[in-house]
Design a protein around this motif. Structure first.
Motif, PDB file in Angstrom:
ATOM      1  N   HIS A 118       4.168 -11.713  -2.541  1.00 42.37           N
ATOM      2  CA  HIS A 118       3.536 -11.626  -3.777  1.00 42.37           C
ATOM      3  C   HIS A 118       3.724 -13.416  -4.309  1.00 42.37           C
ATOM      4  O   HIS A 118       2.850 -13.865  -5.036  1.00 42.37           O
ATOM      5  CB  HIS A 118       4.121 -10.891  -4.768  1.00 42.37           C
ATOM      6  CG  HIS A 118       3.656  -9.456  -4.496  1.00 42.37           C
ATOM      7  ND1 HIS A 118       2.598  -9.150  -5.348  1.00 42.37           N
ATOM      8  CD2 HIS A 118       4.051  -8.691  -3.714  1.00 42.37           C
ATOM      9  CE1 HIS A 118       2.172  -7.789  -4.895  1.00 42.37           C
ATOM     10  NE2 HIS A 118       3.447  -7.428  -4.289  1.00 42.37           N
ATOM     11  N   LEU A 153      -7.942   0.447  -5.118  1.00 38.69           N
ATOM     12  CA  LEU A 153      -6.645   0.626  -4.380  1.00 38.69           C
ATOM     13  C   LEU A 153      -6.617   2.087  -4.026  1.00 38.69           C
ATOM     14  O   LEU A 153      -6.129   2.460  -3.113  1.00 38.69           O
ATOM     15  CB  LEU A 153      -5.512   0.284  -5.330  1.00 38.69           C
ATOM     16  CG  LEU A 153      -5.338  -1.251  -5.592  1.00 38.69           C
ATOM     17  CD1 LEU A 153      -4.305  -1.728  -6.625  1.00 38.69           C
ATOM     18  CD2 LEU A 153      -5.259  -2.044  -4.304  1.00 38.69           C
ATOM     19  N   ASP A 195      -2.713  -8.507  -2.393  1.00 40.07           N
ATOM     20  CA  ASP A 195      -1.447  -8.325  -2.379  1.00 40.07           C
ATOM     21  C   ASP A 195      -1.187  -6.700  -2.347  1.00 40.07           C
ATOM     22  O   ASP A 195      -0.502  -6.267  -1.444  1.00 40.07           O
ATOM     23  CB  ASP A 195      -0.876  -9.038  -3.671  1.00 40.07           C
ATOM     24  CG  ASP A 195      -1.481  -8.658  -5.004  1.00 40.07           C
ATOM     25  OD1 ASP A 195      -2.493  -8.234  -4.974  1.00 40.07           O
ATOM     26  OD2 ASP A 195      -0.939  -9.037  -6.086  1.00 40.07           O
ATOM     27  N   PHE A 196      -1.870  -6.022  -3.052  1.00 40.95           N
ATOM     28  CA  PHE A 196      -1.580  -4.767  -3.245  1.00 40.95           C
ATOM     29  C   PHE A 196      -2.271  -3.825  -2.241  1.00 40.95           C
ATOM     30  O   PHE A 196      -1.831  -2.847  -1.624  1.00 40.95           O
ATOM     31  CB  PHE A 196      -1.710  -4.098  -4.561  1.00 40.95           C
ATOM     32  CG  PHE A 196      -0.887  -4.452  -5.631  1.00 40.95           C
ATOM     33  CD1 PHE A 196       0.419  -3.962  -5.459  1.00 40.95           C
ATOM     34  CD2 PHE A 196      -1.239  -5.353  -6.871  1.00 40.95           C
ATOM     35  CE1 PHE A 196       1.378  -4.182  -6.386  1.00 40.95           C
ATOM     36  CE2 PHE A 196      -0.038  -5.765  -7.595  1.00 40.95           C
ATOM     37  CZ  PHE A 196       1.347  -5.260  -7.425  1.00 40.95           C
ATOM     38  N   ARG A 226      -1.116  -0.899   0.302  1.00 37.78           N
ATOM     39  CA  ARG A 226      -1.775   0.255   0.295  1.00 37.78           C
ATOM     40  C   ARG A 226      -2.635   0.704   1.694  1.00 37.78           C
ATOM     41  O   ARG A 226      -3.068   1.939   1.944  1.00 37.78           O
ATOM     42  CB  ARG A 226      -3.253   0.548  -0.687  1.00 37.78           C
ATOM     43  CG  ARG A 226      -2.728   0.373  -2.059  1.00 37.78           C
ATOM     44  CD  ARG A 226      -2.133   1.544  -2.700  1.00 37.78           C
ATOM     45  NE  ARG A 226      -1.836   1.637  -3.950  1.00 37.78           N
ATOM     46  CZ  ARG A 226      -2.279   2.571  -4.948  1.00 37.78           C
ATOM     47  NH1 ARG A 226      -3.098   3.549  -4.553  1.00 37.78           N
ATOM     48  NH2 ARG A 226      -2.319   2.400  -6.239  1.00 37.78           N
ATOM     49  N   LEU A 238      -9.085 -10.893  -4.529  1.00 37.81           N
ATOM     50  CA  LEU A 238      -8.339 -10.791  -5.864  1.00 37.81           C
ATOM     51  C   LEU A 238      -6.979  -9.572  -6.143  1.00 37.81           C
ATOM     52  O   LEU A 238      -6.532  -9.705  -6.839  1.00 37.81           O
ATOM     53  CB  LEU A 238      -9.414 -10.218  -7.030  1.00 37.81           C
ATOM     54  CG  LEU A 238      -8.912 -10.480  -8.475  1.00 37.81           C
ATOM     55  CD1 LEU A 238      -8.697 -12.185  -8.683  1.00 37.81           C
ATOM     56  CD2 LEU A 238     -10.196 -10.225  -9.339  1.00 37.81           C
ATOM     57  N   PHE A 239      -7.313  -8.714  -5.238  1.00 42.17           N
ATOM     58  CA  PHE A 239      -6.210  -7.640  -5.073  1.00 42.17           C
ATOM     59  C   PHE A 239      -5.511  -7.598  -3.832  1.00 42.17           C
ATOM     60  O   PHE A 239      -5.150  -6.564  -3.403  1.00 42.17           O
ATOM     61  CB  PHE A 239      -6.982  -6.234  -5.412  1.00 42.17           C
ATOM     62  CG  PHE A 239      -7.333  -6.107  -6.715  1.00 42.17           C
ATOM     63  CD1 PHE A 239      -6.669  -5.929  -7.900  1.00 42.17           C
ATOM     64  CD2 PHE A 239      -8.779  -6.310  -6.838  1.00 42.17           C
ATOM     65  CE1 PHE A 239      -7.213  -5.855  -9.156  1.00 42.17           C
ATOM     66  CE2 PHE A 239      -9.223  -6.394  -8.342  1.00 42.17           C
ATOM     67  CZ  PHE A 239      -8.537  -6.162  -9.267  1.00 42.17           C
TER      68      PHE A 239
END
Lengths: 311, 311, 311, 311
Positions: A240, A174, A204-205, A209, A201-202
């Motif tokens: 989310h 991130l 969403d964030f 970013r 896996l990430f």
């Protein structure tokens, strides 16, 4: 259409469909191509690690590239051309581009260590394939054991105008996205497209970013497309909520070695692939694992009806 | 009480609390010990990788072990004694056991490659610490770069009666648990306790494959204890529901490098630690990451009230 | 006397003498110290990898450092202080310097990958031990798996005034010496001492490329001292003749894993060590290997009489 | 003639001759083939690491194999067929055998870790190329990062009748040869041919431990053939005298990265190659290094007249 730094959305990592005996399954390849594009993907990335690329020989690689590019029509196809040597890389890159590919993807060989070695490698690769071929820089230290700092990525971007996209799958990553976007904001790096891997896996964030989308092959690319869209629209909670509903399966699919077997199994259950076979040597899903995936799909069906339509 | 193969439940991986200036924070250490045991943990594992063990010198390691062992009363404390050499390993192992530790944990040095090298290393370690010291075999290839097949684990178990527990964190590892339990079922390996690490990312299914509990330091060990209990009671849906609610945060905390910062930050917000400082060189949580964790906690609070009680 | 960038000659890598039962052999330690200094060594480097440093605990390390420093009188002793954490590194560095060490040597941990990680690590190490402690940068990629470019070495040298020496054992490394000397010639790097390791395998040419001497533990350090002297005097043929006579044995001793056993065996035969024992786990010399070393010594004795005086 | 376990002598590792512009140099290829066979080599091993095999594409690999096989007449040609996937490996193996190759050589991919992974890989490779193709097992941990114990080699030999030769380049490896020969002596492993690599650095003692010859590309293969012959005749002193005279250059050529440049440079000076060019990306010899090699050749010429006949 050529790939450029404005690319957004989902460029799904496509598996290579095989028959049980290891031959390429052309009917499934066509059906899969249609399915991915109808699922909302902007493009496809073929012949990556999860596409079992190293198991194909040169002729097969070019053949399947041509088939998918033709089938995909206007959608953009990125072809993985990583190879142990530049002669093979060039052959596949030029052949794919002539067939209408949008660009190519190049992973670093696992022997690279120092910053300069990495930068030099990409300069050599560009010299080999030609600087007229748009390419995706793949940053995946967990698998390739090559660690690129944001500064190294910037050097590669600045020194090679044909580098138009980063496949981001450093982990954790991130802060890396934020740093790279900061470079561009401050004017020290030209803009590039950043699509995220790591099995989603990430995602969403990563979107929050500053990523432009996803480049991964999670078995519900339609969900990836929705999350990317919701996030781009600023509908944070909705993004989310949808993402979290899929997270138990995303997490399960993300297991190295097992992941591709899960992915192909679900794509088969979704009616996309005729067989979930991998060309040898390939992982398989044991009976217990298959039941676990079925259980996750059943739980997922409560919140996402797509998971309920299985064969 | 000595550790043995009947151990079940959660043996939480404890962080080492520091003041901002790098000194050990003894008040937080006591408070954390109380908190973990009240949270339903059967025991604690201290001085592991996530306990910043390599940053302590020999005297500090022994001192903090003694403090926690004393504070924990009847609860079982496992002390990580991995060291570059056997003299240091022996000193910490003997010192901890004399202070009342239940057992020790030993990770393999990253230079081990062949099956025989791994088996030999554990034989030498047992000779060094004494075969009267119960030990936990740590199987964590992603970090240590040492791959132990189920067969190698069986050799270590069979040749060393003092090996009573496996800290399972191979990834993927579900089949490994099944294989090891199969060995015991068929009579080729004596029973051992299997507790699972990997930040808890697969705890839901690991329990169903036959694990005895968790050995990880996720910032809600009370949730881990509940999942282990629910799963042991056969309340599958309830176990998965609770687990899935935490999965977005589990996943976030599991990021290498960043994970400990997340963990300490949440433990601070839960009132356990006074500071989330790491001894240098340590990771820190940037402003964006802190907001992301706060967001995950806020979402979690909707389904688990524990996430709502923060300071 | 403090180590500085003017250091020249041989700083022999000292083994740690043990009794057969693994205790430190103090009488042999004293005898070895005297022998090395009489053999023409300018100094000694103790507690390196070949000094079995990781097998000693903290107290032993400090004790043997004090013993050798005291015995060595005016000769300069460099103490290897590489450790998994900075607390232990600092303790040994400060303790050794207080006892009269000339400086310390620091190897990079094998987890470092990027240029920045390496540079940062040395900045942190200097902060930990204090910038008043002269240190040797150990560059040994084959063993530590950390690759430092000349540019990275320059950054470390320029940013840390207490870095006064490079232990050069990159392989191949001749161009690296030339590049570093070029940096100093062009004024982009302040002068440092460069002593060479790698078992001495390239010492003949390393001297000609600009090295200041040797830092290795080959069992005839008297030969190393002669080669360094002859080379510094410009007596090229004589230097190579002497070196080449020893090369078959240098090459034999340079085998990883076996090397230390060869070295201790020859030092025992030369009357320096009472026992060639290594602390467990250690390599040993099989019967065939011992005969091969004897054969090499016998052949060597024809041209270098030192090889004929054995016990 | 098919390769079998009775093979003895030198199977020289052949470089691939290139023109300055990167095209394959066919005239030099023919001249080199003739030179190697006249130099006393029993056979040649082509398309190995030092043959720059990964830089060739599939068609080039097959073409150069056919050319050399045809030119070599009765001499046995072994073709390196290591590839990232089995489709490419099979294609080159079958194609080469049809063209008259004696056998193929297979190196392990660097991802293999456990004993079982290694054994399984070779079973899969044999299934891919066909069990009618004699193959050489390449054991080179320093480069490939795969460590095979003698027990693992025995498993591969016993389970695959088509494994007829070991290219031995573990380092150190003398004890390994002794152990493997001991297996055969005790009847637990069928006999295989053992040829030694590692640039020849230990050939003197490897022969005495039971090796059958050399498989390396040192620039004086005629010397290798002589040492093998002298050693086989029991003329120990003569073998060592000749070997030791070459050792300074053997050692110099054995430097990773630089080695191939040295080798091609000397072969050019010996009139074998027209150019010492490597296909990009390749190492080159700096001015200082070239002078060092010239110096070593000049010194060598005093004892071996072959080193004096240069162009």
């Amino acid at each position: 259409m050529r790939l450029d730094e404005t690319a957004k959305g989902v460029y799904v990592i496509a598996p290579t469909p095989f028959h049980e005996d290891g031959r390429i399954d052309e009917a499934s390849t066509d059906r899969m191509t249609d399915f991915f594009l109808e699922a909302g993907c902007e493009g496809m990335t073929i012949l990556g690690v999860m596409g079992e690329a190293p198991k194909l020989d040169q002729a097969e690689s070019l053949e399947i590239s041509r088939r998918i590019i033709k089938r995909a029509g206007d959608a953009r196809i990125i072809v993985g051309v990583s190879a142990p040597g530049f002669a093979a890389m060039r052959a596949l890159a030029r052949g794919s581009m002539e067939a209408g590919a949008a660009g190519v993807m190049i992973a670093p060989p696992s022997t690279l260590r120092t910053d300069d070695q990495i930068v030099t490698y990409y300069a050599q690769a560009v010299a080999a394939i030609g600087d007229d071929v748009p390419f995706v820089l793949q940053d995946y230290p967990l698998l390739f054991q090559v660690q690129m700092t944001p500064g190294v990525i910037r050097r590669i971007v600045q020194e090679n105008p044909s580098c138009v996209m980063l496949k981001h799958e450093d982990w954790p990553g991130l802060e890396k996205i934020s740093t790279l976007r900061g470079y561009t904001a401050e004017g020290s790096m030209r803009p590039i497209s950043i699509l995220c891997g790591n099995g989603g896996l990430f995602l969403d964030f990563e979107m929050e970013r500053g990523a432009d989308g996803a480049m991964t092959g999670y078995c519900f690319p339609d969900m990836l497309a929705d999350v990317v869209r919701l996030s781009a629209q600023g509908r944070r909670e909705a993004a989310h909520d949808l993402f979290d509903a899929h997270l138990p399966l995303i997490r399960y699919e993300q297991q190295p070695g097992v992941g591709l077997a899960v992915r192909k199994y679900v794509l088969k259950r979704r009616g996309v692939l005729t067989s979930d076979a991998q060309r040898k040597p390939g992982g398989t899903l044991g009976a217990a694992a298959r039941l676990e995936v079925d259980y996750l799909l059943a739980r997922l069906a409560c919140s996402d009806p797509r998971a309920g339509k299985l064969v």
